[in-house]
Write an enzyme that holds these catalytic residues in place. Structure first.
Site, PDB file in Angstrom:
ATOM      1  CE  LYS A  54      56.150 -82.401  -0.145  1.00 20.50           C
ATOM      2  NZ  LYS A  54      55.651 -81.557  -1.288  1.00 20.50           N
ATOM      3  N   GLY A  56      57.761 -87.877  -4.273  1.00 18.30           N
ATOM      4  CA  GLY A  56      58.345 -87.730  -5.600  1.00 18.30           C
ATOM      5  C   GLY A  56      57.282 -87.737  -6.700  1.00 18.30           C
ATOM      6  CB  THR A  58      56.151 -82.832  -8.388  1.00 21.49           C
ATOM      7  OG1 THR A  58      55.327 -82.636  -7.244  1.00 21.49           O
ATOM      8  CG2 THR A  58      56.063 -81.648  -9.318  1.00 21.49           C
ATOM      9  CE  LYS A 114      49.349 -84.266  -6.553  1.00 24.31           C
ATOM     10  NZ  LYS A 114      49.998 -82.963  -6.374  1.00 24.31           N
ATOM     11  CG  HIS A 116      48.727 -87.391  -2.729  1.00 25.76           C
ATOM     12  ND1 HIS A 116      49.862 -87.939  -3.274  1.00 25.76           N
ATOM     13  CD2 HIS A 116      48.895 -86.046  -2.794  1.00 25.76           C
ATOM     14  CE1 HIS A 116      50.677 -86.954  -3.650  1.00 25.76           C
ATOM     15  NE2 HIS A 116      50.110 -85.806  -3.377  1.00 25.76           N
ATOM     16  NE  ARG A 138      61.979 -88.380  -0.329  1.00 24.75           N
ATOM     17  CZ  ARG A 138      62.041 -87.055  -0.319  1.00 24.75           C
ATOM     18  NH1 ARG A 138      60.927 -86.341  -0.348  1.00 24.75           N
ATOM     19  NH2 ARG A 138      63.203 -86.435  -0.302  1.00 24.75           N
ATOM     20  CB  SER A 146      59.560 -84.170   2.221  1.00 23.63           C
ATOM     21  OG  SER A 146      59.106 -83.403   1.147  1.00 23.63           O
ATOM     22  CG  MET A 242      61.719 -80.861 -12.739  1.00 27.24           C
ATOM     23  SD  MET A 242      61.054 -82.424 -12.093  1.00 27.24           S
ATOM     24  CE  MET A 242      59.889 -81.935 -10.858  1.00 27.24           C
ATOM     25  CG  PHE A 258      55.938 -77.740  -4.899  1.00 28.22           C
ATOM     26  CD1 PHE A 258      55.005 -78.059  -3.931  1.00 28.22           C
ATOM     27  CD2 PHE A 258      56.075 -78.565  -5.993  1.00 28.22           C
ATOM     28  CE1 PHE A 258      54.228 -79.199  -4.037  1.00 28.22           C
ATOM     29  CE2 PHE A 258      55.297 -79.711  -6.122  1.00 28.22           C
ATOM     30  CZ  PHE A 258      54.375 -80.027  -5.139  1.00 28.22           C
ATOM     31  CE  LYS A 261      68.588 -79.467   3.050  1.00 25.20           C
ATOM     32  NZ  LYS A 261      69.159 -80.113   4.233  1.00 25.20           N
TER      33      LYS A 261
HETATM   34  P1  A3P Z   1      62.049 -82.563  -0.394  1.00 24.52           P
HETATM   35  O1  A3P Z   1      61.038 -81.807   0.413  1.00 24.52           O
HETATM   36  O2  A3P Z   1      62.766 -83.593   0.433  1.00 24.52           O
HETATM   37  O3  A3P Z   1      62.992 -81.689  -1.137  1.00 24.52           O
HETATM   38  P2  A3P Z   1      55.869 -84.665  -4.078  1.00 24.52           P
HETATM   39  O4  A3P Z   1      56.018 -84.209  -5.460  1.00 24.52           O
HETATM   40  O5  A3P Z   1      55.321 -86.032  -3.914  1.00 24.52           O
HETATM   41  O6  A3P Z   1      55.150 -83.628  -3.251  1.00 24.52           O
HETATM   42  O7  A3P Z   1      57.339 -84.800  -3.466  1.00 24.52           O
HETATM   43  C1  A3P Z   1      58.089 -83.651  -3.202  1.00 24.52           C
HETATM   44  C2  A3P Z   1      59.509 -84.060  -2.874  1.00 24.52           C
HETATM   45  O8  A3P Z   1      60.166 -84.533  -4.081  1.00 24.52           O
HETATM   46  C3  A3P Z   1      60.305 -82.872  -2.383  1.00 24.52           C
HETATM   47  O9  A3P Z   1      61.282 -83.407  -1.479  1.00 24.52           O
HETATM   48  C4  A3P Z   1      60.912 -82.365  -3.696  1.00 24.52           C
HETATM   49  O10 A3P Z   1      62.000 -81.513  -3.535  1.00 24.52           O
HETATM   50  C5  A3P Z   1      61.284 -83.697  -4.327  1.00 24.52           C
HETATM   51  N1  A3P Z   1      61.510 -83.580  -5.781  1.00 24.52           N
HETATM   52  C6  A3P Z   1      60.722 -82.985  -6.712  1.00 24.52           C
HETATM   53  N2  A3P Z   1      61.279 -83.048  -7.930  1.00 24.52           N
HETATM   54  C7  A3P Z   1      62.447 -83.704  -7.784  1.00 24.52           C
HETATM   55  C8  A3P Z   1      63.497 -84.085  -8.692  1.00 24.52           C
HETATM   56  N3  A3P Z   1      63.449 -83.777  -9.986  1.00 24.52           N
HETATM   57  N4  A3P Z   1      64.554 -84.761  -8.197  1.00 24.52           N
HETATM   58  C9  A3P Z   1      64.625 -85.074  -6.882  1.00 24.52           C
HETATM   59  N5  A3P Z   1      63.664 -84.735  -5.975  1.00 24.52           N
HETATM   60  C10 A3P Z   1      62.591 -84.062  -6.419  1.00 24.52           C
END
Ligand code: A3P
Length: 297
Positions: A54, A56, A58, A114, A116, A138, A146, A242, A258, A261
């Site tokens: 969580k 960032g 992705t 990828k 973790h 983050r 998240s 996205m 997924f 916010k």
């Molecule tokens: P939130 O749950 O706060 O919205 P990961 O990819 O490591 O699982 O992280 C997911 C978090 O990154 C989620 O946060 C997701 O919405 C946010 N996220 C994914 N793509 C994003 C983008 N292009 N810009 C900003 N936040 C993004």
């Protein structure tokens, strides 16, 4: 650990949980590969995006993949995110295409991968082969916020979590969420990344200046892209784009996508004042010598 976050014996446990070298893990993480890291057939030109869940991941993966394709979106729009970027330690019968070890084998080089895994569980051969590492981090208050939402959105991975946020925060502060303690994870990788040829990105910086993140990744991977391509990639990976893409976003439960916010500071809608103060106390103690700081707004 402040008594404030004390867990009782009956805390929530994810399906098939196990602990390996002090890290709390779930059944979707292949134990065999932790015991035998040589099962990951690493190549020297592999590029890893590593993060605590969580943070960032992705977003960073999508940016990186487009950079590696010189801004061409054909591959991005050919398969869903999880099938394009092997998640190396993942294995769950319900998602056969996502078997990390197998998925790695069929990808062409240079591969974008990828993980973790905390550094002490990461296949150590990769740390000595010249592989590229992009680490994204983050602020932990937004990370836990998240992650709390993600637990509820993904029952196939995290089971039937019904607790409230306060309860979840206790799990997080005790390292009883999947991938374990955020502080250990972050400090472990941070120590390694300093002084090694790796790229360190912060989610909050990416939010403030997304173009800069694209430039940094391209530079790190030695892709000489024109301004128009950098702009195109940055725009393609905006949160709105996205979120709208069926190749990137998905919902396991209706209304819980997924990409949720995509904001900084959402933790304020979840933490009580007392939780915030107790968190800061732990944070200040654990991070005091790290030289690492975060934006919280
Ligand atoms: P939130 O749950 O706060 O919205 P990961 O990819 O490591 O699982 O992280 C997911 C978090 O990154 C989620 O946060 C997701 O919405 C946010 N996220 C994914 N793509 C994003 C983008 N292009 N810009 C900003 N936040 C993004």
């Amino acid at each position: 650990m402040a008594d404030f976050f004390k867990l009782n014996e009956e805390y929530y446990r994810v399906p098939g949980n196990f602990t390996f070298k002090d890290v709390y893990l779930a059944e979707f993480i292949r134990k065999e590969t932790l015991e035998r890291p040589e099962l990951f057939q690493i190549k020297s030109d592999d590029c890893f995006v590593v993060s605590y869940p969580k943070s960032g991941t992705t977003w960073t993966l999508e940016l990186t993949q487009l950079i590696m394709n010189n801004g061409d979106t054909t591959y991005t729009e050919s398969e869903n995110h999880f099938d394009r970027m092997p998640f190396i330690e993942f294995k769950l019968p319900k998602f056969p295409k996502m078997d990390g070890v197998k998925a790695m084998q069929i990808k062409e080089s240079p591969r974008l991968l990828k993980s973790h895994l905390p550094i002490h569980l990461f296949p150590s051969q990769a740390l000595h082969m010249g592989c590229k590492f992009i680490f994204v981090v983050r602020n932990p208050k937004d990370t836990v916020t998240s992650y709390y939402n993600f637990y509820q959105a993904m029952p196939s991975l995290y089971g039937d979590y019904k607790g409230d946020f306060s309860n979840y925060l206790k799990l997080f502060m005790n390292g009883k969420v999947v991938y374990g303690d955020w502080f250990d994870f972050t400090l472990g990788w941070w120590k390694y990344l300093n002084g090694n040829n790796a790229l360190f990105l912060k989610y909050e910086d990416m939010k403030k200046n997304p173009r800069d993140a694209t430039v940094k990744i391209a530079k790190y991977l030695n892709y000489d892209l024109g301004d128009d391509v950098i702009d195109k990639i940055t725009e393609y990976c905006s949160f709105a784009k996205m979120k709208a893409s069926k190749f990137i976003n998905f919902e396991e439960i209706k209304g819980r996508p997924f990409l949720r916010k995509g904001a900084t500071g959402d933790w304020k809608n979840y933490f009580t004042v007392a939780e915030d103060e107790a968190f800061d106390e732990v944070y200040n103690e654990r991070m005091k010598d790290s030289g690492l700081s975060f934006d919280w707004e």
